[in-house]
Scaffold this motif. Sequence first.
Motif, short mmCIF file in Angstrom:
data_model
loop_
_atom_site.label_atom_id
_atom_site.label_comp_id
_atom_site.label_asym_id
_atom_site.label_seq_id
_atom_site.Cartn_x
_atom_site.Cartn_y
_atom_site.Cartn_z
N SER A 109 -23.30 84.69 -28.24
CA SER A 109 -22.11 84.26 -28.83
C SER A 109 -21.91 85.09 -30.03
CB SER A 109 -22.12 82.70 -29.15
OG SER A 109 -22.15 82.08 -28.06
N ASN A 123 -17.73 82.61 -27.60
CA ASN A 123 -18.83 81.28 -27.45
C ASN A 123 -18.20 80.78 -26.23
OD1 ASN A 123 -16.18 80.34 -28.19
ND2 ASN A 123 -17.35 79.37 -30.10
N THR A 126 -21.13 80.30 -23.01
CA THR A 126 -21.53 78.95 -22.57
C THR A 126 -21.19 78.70 -21.17
OG1 THR A 126 -20.75 78.04 -24.87
CG2 THR A 126 -21.12 76.43 -23.18
N ALA A 181 -23.98 78.21 -28.98
CA ALA A 181 -23.20 79.03 -28.97
C ALA A 181 -21.96 78.76 -30.14
CB ALA A 181 -22.25 78.78 -27.76
N SER A 182 -21.68 77.47 -30.53
CA SER A 182 -21.02 77.28 -31.74
C SER A 182 -21.58 77.94 -33.06
CB SER A 182 -20.58 75.71 -31.86
OG SER A 182 -19.87 75.49 -30.90
N GLY A 187 -21.87 81.86 -32.86
CA GLY A 187 -20.42 82.37 -32.84
C GLY A 187 -19.99 82.69 -34.13
N THR A 209 -16.08 84.36 -32.18
CA THR A 209 -15.22 83.13 -31.91
C THR A 209 -13.93 83.24 -32.45
OG1 THR A 209 -15.09 80.64 -32.07
CG2 THR A 209 -15.93 81.96 -33.86
#
Length: 440
Positions: A128, A133, A137, A165-166, A169, A176
């Motif tokens: 990510s 992201n 995912t 991922a968050s 990111g 992101t």
Amino acid sequence: MYKKVFVAVLFGMALFFVASFVFTQTQALLVGVIASLVVLWTNEGLPIGVVSLLPIILFPALDILGTNATSTNYSKSIIFLFLGGFMIAIAVEKTGLHKIIANKMISMFPSTIRGIIFALAITSGVLSSFLSNTTTTLLLMPLALFLTDNVNIKMRFALAIAYGASVGGIMTPIGTPPNLILMGILEQHHIEPIAFATWFNMVAPLAIVMFFIVSFVLSIGAEDVKITKDESVKAMNKDQKKVMYALLGLVVLLFVNAPIKPYYGGLGLNEKGILLGFGLMMFAPPFNILKWEDSKKIPYEIIFLFGAGFSIAAAFTATGLSQAIANYLLDITNLPPFILLLSIAALITFTTEITSNTALISMMLPVLYAVTQTAGLDPKLFMMVATICASYAFMLPIATPPNAIAMSSGVVRIKDMAKFGIVFNIAGILLISTVAYFFW
């Protein structure tokens, strides 16, 4: 069900009454509607898709936003990224490719739940930081569903991928959409941009600590469960090889396409178009993996969920609620710097829970720039904190694309997401504020 809907309506009315003392009637109505929607999403009094379509009815009925202005938010271009990603995920599942990948992962990492959760979160996070992201995912989520038959463990795996991922990111400016929006705002106001390497050095320590917290907490209570290989899985067949080559091609194209300014500008292709193109390719020769009836497996309620998030953001602007919040923010700029950073971090994190993080940060960064300029504060610092916090909202599916994708897996309930998410929200707020105050 009646009781849950009644509670949502009652809660909305209570928030409207309180907000009416602070905001205009239209703004207070918006606050009340949002409160009711959040309660319905959380207590599942109505199906998620139904709740997500309610703004199209409620906003015009209450004169908050017109029907056309509301409904256009349900066809934003990011919707087609989701469509393409879901098609690819369905192709992976249909061919059974996920089982082969899952077996390879179990062979490479410790077969304990904690080992797999750390592996999924870190893999998701590293990807990510260069791919979006959302894309990461979507590509990894099938693994969460087929590493085990235990529903509780599946839920933890799905959240590990989404939260990873968050967390990851934020490590690069391209990881992101909120990061890219910040870079655009800096350029717009002629503020020196943050170089790629500088950005990474600033946020990597924060992300590493969050990786550990997320993975450790998600594995609590499941340490003794073992994951075993599926011995029935054999060598890849023809269809699985087709999908594998398509996935490899997609990842390579996404990496080559990603801009790493100021060193490399990328190919300039739209990532949403790339994902949709590869998704549609699964229907066409020489692949011929999917048939149109397979599209019924696409979780359209998640698409409606994001439409609701964008609609709420549009209503914030149209009713002047965002500007009203900005005026109140101006009043708190007299607070000590650390408390002010903590307040901004908490405001953005919890506001992101009820609207798309991309939509929110697009709306709030100009507001924060104006507020900090007026108060004589460093706008870059406060906008950076807000941008990172917009990705570190873990409680509700509407907050970030990875959360929504985890929800679409069918193994995560909103109650589960909220239970783990509140812990990670608070950890994120404290960590981001501390790092920003002492190191940035």
